[in-house]
Write an enzyme that holds these catalytic residues in place. Sequence first.
Site, PDB file in Angstrom:
ATOM      1  CD  GLU A 227      -2.916   1.073   0.240  1.00  0.00           C
ATOM      2  OE1 GLU A 227      -3.792   2.354   0.345  1.00  0.00           O
ATOM      3  OE2 GLU A 227      -3.009   0.318  -0.583  1.00  0.00           O
TER       4      GLU A 227
ATOM      5  CB  THR B 158      -9.794   8.793 -10.626  1.00  0.00           C
ATOM      6  OG1 THR B 158      -8.595   8.642 -10.053  1.00  0.00           O
ATOM      7  CG2 THR B 158     -11.138   9.038 -10.000  1.00  0.00           C
TER       8      THR B 158
END
Length: 556
Positions: free
Chosen positions: A427, A538
Amino acid sequence: TDLPRSPPAAAEPRHASPAAPRRLREKLRTAARMAGPPARTAPGSRQQVQGGEGRDEPATGATPARETRAPFRFDYERFRRSLRHPVRGGRHGEDPETRARRMKIKEMMKFAWDNYKQYALGKNELRPLTKNGHIGNMFGGLRGATVIDALDTLYIMELEEEFQEAKKWVEKSFDLNVNGEASLFEVNIRYIGGLLATYYLTGEEVFKSKALELGEKLLPAFNTPTGIPRGVISSLFSPCSGMSWSWGWASAGSSILAEFGTLHLEFLHLSELSGNPVMNIRKVLNRVEKPQGLYPNFLSPVTGNWVQHHVSIGGLGDSFYEYLIKSWLMSDKKDSEAKKMYDDALEAIEKHLVRKSAGGLTYIAEWKGGALEHKMGHLACFSGGMIALGAEHAGDQRRQRHMDLAAEITNTCHESYARSDTQLGPEAFRFDAGSEAMATRLSERYYILRPEVVESYMYLWRLTHNPKYRQWGWEVVQALEKYCRVEAGFSGIRDVYTTTPTHDNMQQSFFLAETLKYLYLLFCEDDVLSLDDWVFNTEAHPLPVNHTNFKAAVQQ
């Protein structure tokens, strides 16, 4: 991922709605009625509410629509003729390996969809280990996030039967008249984006009418003194809708740059379909002073001033920059204001945030009041693709520099994958304490099927045709199959640095919208969803470049 929040003890007072949102509300309501018959409500659901499709009364706080000029009707056939390439591309000779890899990705999409349909249809996501559905708290009372996110991917992959299943759910079961608190950002990029894209791809009116109806319901979020929307809209789909607040964890009740800055593409298209100008958040951003030319992540929707000076190209800031260059491209390179804002922002990012590690890896650091934090989030890995996309249209002096920067950042993100045991990236990864492109904190070691790295591979492939990007993408496919594929779908993993990872039991809707779409396009010819014709929002939902004015006034 779900964002934590703590609602205020009492709802904040409503402010007078800015004129543009009010006018847009009127036109969206009119256009939704024009788009087709009212959508059926699901069995047992609430009846249509004020301001919804099929009702003439204005929503609370709005003025009645004035029919003083002919309503606009979108000329879909003219739009399709304006495209420079067939949506799914032409048929070209290709090598068998590329086709086989594309077919594998198509099989993965079918597997993800089939399991969602079997175990979680109508819920927002599939929990593949427990074989049930997940609702979450990002979308208010809305359901079917995976359906809406998957629609255009199913269509592009020519999974016709599965696309019809998804369309049928939208027609029969997608209920907009529900209660709850919703993220304006997430509803916009996933639901509005997915519905608009599928309408443009297919011409099916149901997707347009749902997008327009839902778009109207988002407008109370803009009821602030500045017109900068708050992040959460409360009771979004109820008769007394109109309350909004900011995320409880956001700094001092502020709005988040990546959220209010990631509305322009979708709302511009809502305006195209409804015939009314879009609200313009840029006026506030152009007026406020930017520290070192950078855009901090938090802005007050009341004063229009920055709340603090934390700058990130990853989470909280990312898609604001993406939407600047994409707004210019979507305008067929006419929106010079967006291009200048993008160029100036990128120049500041290059000067203040771009760094090179001791090992030679280029990365974009985060900036906290002048001090750099030497880390990149997975979310920031979209930036290689964005910078490459902008470099194609930069001046001669900057074009090669920006293409080199894009390639270097994408290489760094690839290294974050290559240096893990699973060949999937964490992440967040850091450049300190002798560690490079690796997570150094337990809380950053997870992978939740995110798309940003393969998104950049797709753009860099299309703009350079360097075969390494296809090879890197194929390595991701193999890693997903080995570590994330389970009996009933795909799941994120909790630690990318072990070959026996624990699964998180979540098949994110963006895995179908983005990760699998970008991987599929990586192994397609360039004319499939050509960058000449389409700009991806997006959430990877393709919205068309405005080659011409598609609107035609039609007297009702």
